[in-house]
Write an enzyme that holds these catalytic residues in place. Structure first.
Site, short mmCIF file in Angstrom:
data_model
loop_
_atom_site.label_atom_id
_atom_site.label_comp_id
_atom_site.label_asym_id
_atom_site.label_seq_id
_atom_site.Cartn_x
_atom_site.Cartn_y
_atom_site.Cartn_z
N GLU A 1 0.59 -0.92 -0.35
CA GLU A 1 0.02 -0.04 0.36
C GLU A 1 0.84 1.30 -0.10
O GLU A 1 2.25 1.36 0.03
CB GLU A 1 -0.43 0.16 1.30
CG GLU A 1 -2.35 -0.12 1.01
CD GLU A 1 -3.41 0.46 0.71
OE1 GLU A 1 -2.66 1.62 -0.07
OE2 GLU A 1 -4.05 0.53 0.88
N ARG B 1 -6.61 1.22 12.75
CA ARG B 1 -5.54 0.66 12.94
C ARG B 1 -6.03 2.23 11.86
O ARG B 1 -6.76 2.43 10.81
CB ARG B 1 -5.21 0.15 12.38
CG ARG B 1 -5.48 -0.68 10.97
CD ARG B 1 -4.35 -1.53 10.14
NE ARG B 1 -5.15 -2.10 9.18
CZ ARG B 1 -4.50 -1.67 7.81
NH1 ARG B 1 -4.18 -0.64 7.76
NH2 ARG B 1 -5.49 -2.03 6.27
N ASN C 1 -4.38 3.95 8.05
CA ASN C 1 -4.24 3.61 6.48
C ASN C 1 -3.90 4.70 5.89
O ASN C 1 -2.84 4.89 6.15
CB ASN C 1 -5.48 3.60 6.47
CG ASN C 1 -6.22 2.09 5.05
OD1 ASN C 1 -5.38 1.35 5.07
ND2 ASN C 1 -6.55 2.42 4.47
N GLU D 1 -12.36 -4.30 11.66
CA GLU D 1 -13.54 -5.40 11.45
C GLU D 1 -13.92 -4.91 10.26
O GLU D 1 -15.13 -5.33 9.11
CB GLU D 1 -14.29 -5.67 12.40
CG GLU D 1 -13.60 -6.18 14.08
CD GLU D 1 -13.19 -7.29 13.93
OE1 GLU D 1 -14.15 -8.04 12.94
OE2 GLU D 1 -12.67 -7.69 13.72
N ASN E 1 -9.14 5.85 2.72
CA ASN E 1 -8.35 5.46 1.39
C ASN E 1 -7.74 7.02 1.02
O ASN E 1 -7.90 8.37 1.17
CB ASN E 1 -8.87 4.33 0.85
CG ASN E 1 -8.05 2.59 0.76
OD1 ASN E 1 -7.12 3.14 0.91
ND2 ASN E 1 -8.36 1.93 0.79
N ASP F 1 -9.68 1.93 -4.17
CA ASP F 1 -8.37 2.44 -2.64
C ASP F 1 -8.26 2.81 -3.57
O ASP F 1 -8.50 4.37 -2.52
CB ASP F 1 -8.00 0.88 -3.11
CG ASP F 1 -6.99 0.45 -1.39
OD1 ASP F 1 -7.12 0.70 -0.41
OD2 ASP F 1 -7.16 -0.81 -1.22
#
Length: 326
Positions: free
Chosen positions: A48, A131, A133, A151, A179, A229
């Site tokens: 990523e 978390r 990203n 989750e 994202n 994404d």
């Protein structure tokens, strides 16, 4: 009526001429681009955060679950690895030897000389269900970084602005998977993705105080194409988006919402992309090995690798942490 019609036509003409992403000013990349190439073979669990360091001519990228920052040099095909103690969501260069990174428990500066890290913000340190990203820097040098719900089922995450001194401000909430984030060439529009919405949103960006307003949806991504994404922007102010579960990178016109091009990638989960090379005419693409069935692993043995393509248009220099470009 006749004069009114003429004025309307003139207004439309000037509007299109002034719009960097109007249809007539956009390159048809389908007729110009080359085929996707394997750039660097590796097996990143969750590759990523692709960003090009135009000063060192290197591609920075992360393996989130592998807990490592990678610095790839395309000239000699080398990939330096910097292990970190927690999952790493994103990276943005700061200087030739430092970069800002987002880890599970906050924001850090990593030294790419000796690998040491120091924390500058402990934002979300106590939120164990999230978390960090993806994230990128605005034209004023602030890091915009979002968290995600582990989750992936609740809108319990947020988007933050982190100043070079570590001062952290929540800018958006009710996010599920924060994202792709980029800014237009004039710095006045910010584009942003919350993946499960299948939307790309735009905000007016205030260059004086680095704030956003006027939220609106500019692209509706068809779930049949995958989920949006990581994102990059080209010199024509057109968006390039990695498609999770989509085997591709897609190019979208944010003014019309249309998909202009789709580049197939030999990996099921395409995560991010960044323009690089000396002329910013190479699109580097990160992919992931996770979230694949046995059949998909067999079908895409190169999943987790870095790919590249010459898309037919050039990108722009990425903004660095702590450096104002406006």
């Amino acid at each position: 009526m006749r004069h009114f019609s003429i004025l309307v036509i003139l207004a439309i003409t000037f509007s299109c001429a002034d719009n960097p992403a109007s249809e007539k000013n956009i390159t048809d990349t389908k007729s110009l681009r080359t085929d996707v190439q394997l750039e660097f073979k590796t097996r990143a669990l969750l590759g990523e955060g692709a960003i090009w360091n135009y000063k060192t001519q290197e591609l920075y990228w992360v393996d989130i679950l592998g807990k490592r920052l990678n610095v790839y040099n395309p000239k000699n095909k080398s990939n330096r690895i910097f292990p970190v103690p927690y999952r790493i969501g994103t990276v943005v260069p700061q200087t030739d030897t430092t970069a800002v990174i987002g880890l599970d428990n906050g924001i850090y500066i990593l030294n790419t000389g000796h690998g040491g890290i120091r924390q500058i913000s402990n934002v979300e340190e106590e939120i164990l269900t999230n978390r960090f990203n993806d994230g990128k820097c605005d034209p004023n040098g602030n890091l915009w970084i979002g968290s995600m719900h582990l989750e992936e089922t609740e809108a319990a995450a947020s988007l933050y602005k982190v100043a070079p001194n570590g001062e952290t401000t929540k800018m958006l909430d009710n996010i599920t998977i924060s994202n792709g984030i980029v800014w237009s060439g004039d710095g006045r529009t910010m584009y942003y993705i919350d993946t499960p919405t299948s939307q790309i949103k735009a905000f007016d960006f205030n260059l004086k105080n680095s704030t956003i307003s006027n939220e609106r949806v500019v692209v509706e991504v068809d779930p049949a194409d995958g989920y949006p994404d990581g994102m990059a922007i080209d010199a024509e102010d057109v968006l390039w988006v990695g498609l999770w579960n989509g085997n591709a990178v897609a190019r979208y016109n944010p003014n019309t919402g249309k998909m202009l091009d789709k580049i197939e990638v030999p990996a099921h989960n395409v995560t991010a992309c960044a323009f690089g090379g000396e002329n910013l005419d190479i699109l580097y693409i990160t992919t992931a090995l996770i979230d694949m069935s046995e059949d998909e692993v067999a079908q895409y043995p190169l999943a987790g690798s870095i790919f590249s393509v010459k898309p037919g248009v050039k990108g722009v220099e990425s903004d660095f942490f702590g450096i104002s470009n406006k």
